[in-house]
Scaffold this motif. Structure first.
Motif, PDB file in Angstrom:
ATOM      1  N   CYS A 121      43.731  39.674  53.071  1.00 55.76           N
ATOM      2  CA  CYS A 121      44.339  40.275  51.877  1.00 55.76           C
ATOM      3  C   CYS A 121      45.767  40.667  52.233  1.00 55.76           C
ATOM      4  O   CYS A 121      45.992  41.617  52.982  1.00 55.76           O
ATOM      5  CB  CYS A 121      43.514  41.490  51.440  1.00 55.76           C
ATOM      6  SG  CYS A 121      44.080  42.208  49.894  1.00 55.76           S
ATOM      7  N   ARG A 149      43.752  34.854  51.608  1.00 52.39           N
ATOM      8  CA  ARG A 149      42.866  34.534  50.486  1.00 52.39           C
ATOM      9  C   ARG A 149      43.186  35.321  49.218  1.00 52.39           C
ATOM     10  O   ARG A 149      42.834  34.910  48.126  1.00 52.39           O
ATOM     11  CB  ARG A 149      41.412  34.793  50.879  1.00 52.39           C
ATOM     12  CG  ARG A 149      40.865  33.803  51.911  1.00 52.39           C
ATOM     13  CD  ARG A 149      40.853  32.380  51.350  1.00 52.39           C
ATOM     14  NE  ARG A 149      40.034  31.470  52.099  1.00 52.39           N
ATOM     15  CZ  ARG A 149      38.733  31.277  51.893  1.00 52.39           C
ATOM     16  NH1 ARG A 149      38.090  31.937  50.978  1.00 52.39           N
ATOM     17  NH2 ARG A 149      38.082  30.415  52.643  1.00 52.39           N
ATOM     18  N   GLN A 150      43.827  36.472  49.369  1.00 56.23           N
ATOM     19  CA  GLN A 150      44.245  37.271  48.218  1.00 56.23           C
ATOM     20  C   GLN A 150      45.640  37.797  48.512  1.00 56.23           C
ATOM     21  O   GLN A 150      45.957  38.126  49.654  1.00 56.23           O
ATOM     22  CB  GLN A 150      43.313  38.476  47.993  1.00 56.23           C
ATOM     23  CG  GLN A 150      41.875  38.128  47.694  1.00 56.23           C
ATOM     24  CD  GLN A 150      41.691  37.490  46.336  1.00 56.23           C
ATOM     25  OE1 GLN A 150      42.396  37.801  45.377  1.00 56.23           O
ATOM     26  NE2 GLN A 150      40.727  36.566  46.241  1.00 56.23           N
ATOM     27  N   GLN A 152      47.312  41.351  41.463  1.00 53.85           N
ATOM     28  CA  GLN A 152      46.582  40.551  42.440  1.00 53.85           C
ATOM     29  C   GLN A 152      46.547  39.096  42.019  1.00 53.85           C
ATOM     30  O   GLN A 152      46.496  38.778  40.836  1.00 53.85           O
ATOM     31  CB  GLN A 152      45.157  41.088  42.569  1.00 53.85           C
ATOM     32  CG  GLN A 152      44.321  40.395  43.608  1.00 53.85           C
ATOM     33  CD  GLN A 152      42.976  41.089  43.819  1.00 53.85           C
ATOM     34  OE1 GLN A 152      42.691  42.113  43.228  1.00 53.85           O
ATOM     35  NE2 GLN A 152      42.165  40.499  44.679  1.00 53.85           N
ATOM     36  N   ARG A 153      46.532  38.235  43.029  1.00 50.07           N
ATOM     37  CA  ARG A 153      46.438  36.792  42.804  1.00 50.07           C
ATOM     38  C   ARG A 153      45.683  36.169  43.970  1.00 50.07           C
ATOM     39  O   ARG A 153      45.966  36.450  45.131  1.00 50.07           O
ATOM     40  CB  ARG A 153      47.844  36.199  42.759  1.00 50.07           C
ATOM     41  CG  ARG A 153      47.872  34.718  42.474  1.00 50.07           C
ATOM     42  CD  ARG A 153      49.279  34.176  42.699  1.00 50.07           C
ATOM     43  NE  ARG A 153      49.450  32.860  42.159  1.00 50.07           N
ATOM     44  CZ  ARG A 153      48.969  31.749  42.712  1.00 50.07           C
ATOM     45  NH1 ARG A 153      48.272  31.803  43.813  1.00 50.07           N
ATOM     46  NH2 ARG A 153      49.187  30.577  42.150  1.00 50.07           N
ATOM     47  N   PRO A 154      44.716  35.294  43.668  1.00 44.90           N
ATOM     48  CA  PRO A 154      44.053  34.596  44.770  1.00 44.90           C
ATOM     49  C   PRO A 154      44.998  33.588  45.413  1.00 44.90           C
ATOM     50  O   PRO A 154      45.885  33.042  44.772  1.00 44.90           O
ATOM     51  CB  PRO A 154      42.865  33.895  44.108  1.00 44.90           C
ATOM     52  CG  PRO A 154      43.133  33.894  42.656  1.00 44.90           C
ATOM     53  CD  PRO A 154      44.145  34.952  42.370  1.00 44.90           C
ATOM     54  N   GLY A 190      40.679  31.588  47.493  1.00 40.26           N
ATOM     55  CA  GLY A 190      40.374  32.941  47.051  1.00 40.26           C
ATOM     56  C   GLY A 190      39.105  33.452  47.698  1.00 40.26           C
ATOM     57  O   GLY A 190      38.926  33.325  48.913  1.00 40.26           O
ATOM     58  N   ASP A 191      38.222  33.985  46.892  1.00 38.82           N
ATOM     59  CA  ASP A 191      36.979  34.539  47.430  1.00 38.82           C
ATOM     60  C   ASP A 191      35.812  33.540  47.353  1.00 38.82           C
ATOM     61  O   ASP A 191      34.648  33.910  47.488  1.00 38.82           O
ATOM     62  CB  ASP A 191      36.613  35.851  46.736  1.00 38.82           C
ATOM     63  CG  ASP A 191      36.436  35.699  45.243  1.00 38.82           C
ATOM     64  OD1 ASP A 191      36.506  34.564  44.705  1.00 38.82           O
ATOM     65  OD2 ASP A 191      36.232  36.731  44.572  1.00 38.82           O
TER      66      ASP A 191
END
Length: 182
Positions: free
Chosen positions: A90, A124-125, A170-172, A176-177
């Motif tokens: 992150c 990832r974020q 926030q943005r991936p 991302g997840d």
């Protein structure tokens, strides 16, 4: 004679170098002394800015500058959102521009390249922790590259004799997840 503002022609985004530190320090000092995008009250020294840059680079994260004709117009870097190792995927972004480079698209160039490079190193974020809910330029910049609102921390800082909010966006990055990180 007034100097015309730079255009995006000839601007390149590259890895920062130690010799960029005087310009980086000056850009950040202007933001500290005159802006609400940072809640810092006293501009850090060039040595402190070098230490901060080294910390980012030691984590194999990007620290970039945008330059035109040898002049640094702005800089951007990603760093862990929080220091604990579980946060390593992150990344919090930081983007600062010289006054003459604002509103021209330089920030968007820097942030787009920063997102791409943070994704390449496993981010990832990406989080934007924007000082001052009235910082419409930063909020618009982040929205333009796909960030979404994640919340507001009201009256989190006191600067220039007023309370300032913090806007979270926030943005991936990459997958991302979706799935475990590599």
């Amino acid at each position: 004679m007034n100097q015309s503002p730079p255009s995006l022609v000839g601007i390149r985004v590259r890895n920062s170098q130690p010799e960029d530190l005087p310009a980086i320090t000056a850009i950040y000092a202007e933001a500290v002394l005159h802006g609400t995008g940072t809640f810092e009250l006293d501009p850090p020294t060039e040595a402190e800015m070098a230490r901060r840059r080294d910390e980012v680079l030691s984590r194999h994260l990007p620290y970039l500058v945008a330059e035109q004709n040898g002049q640094v117009l702005g800089y951007a870097y990603g760093n862990y959102f929080r220091p604990r190792l579980a946060y390593r995927y992150c990344i919090e972004d930081s983007v600062y521009l010289a006054p003459q480079a604002r509103g021209l698209g330089v920030g968007r160039l820097l942030l787009a390249e920063l997102m791409a490079r943070c994704s390449q190193v496993g981010g990832r974020q990406m989080l934007a922790v924007i000082g001052d809910s009235a910082n419409t330029a930063s909020i618009a910049l982040h929205r333009a590259v796909g960030f979404e609102d994640a919340g507001i921390i009201r009256s989190a800082g006191w600067k220039f004799n007023r309370w300032l909010d913090v806007v979270l966006m926030q943005r991936p990055l990459g997958a991302g997840d979706q799935g475990d990180p590599a």
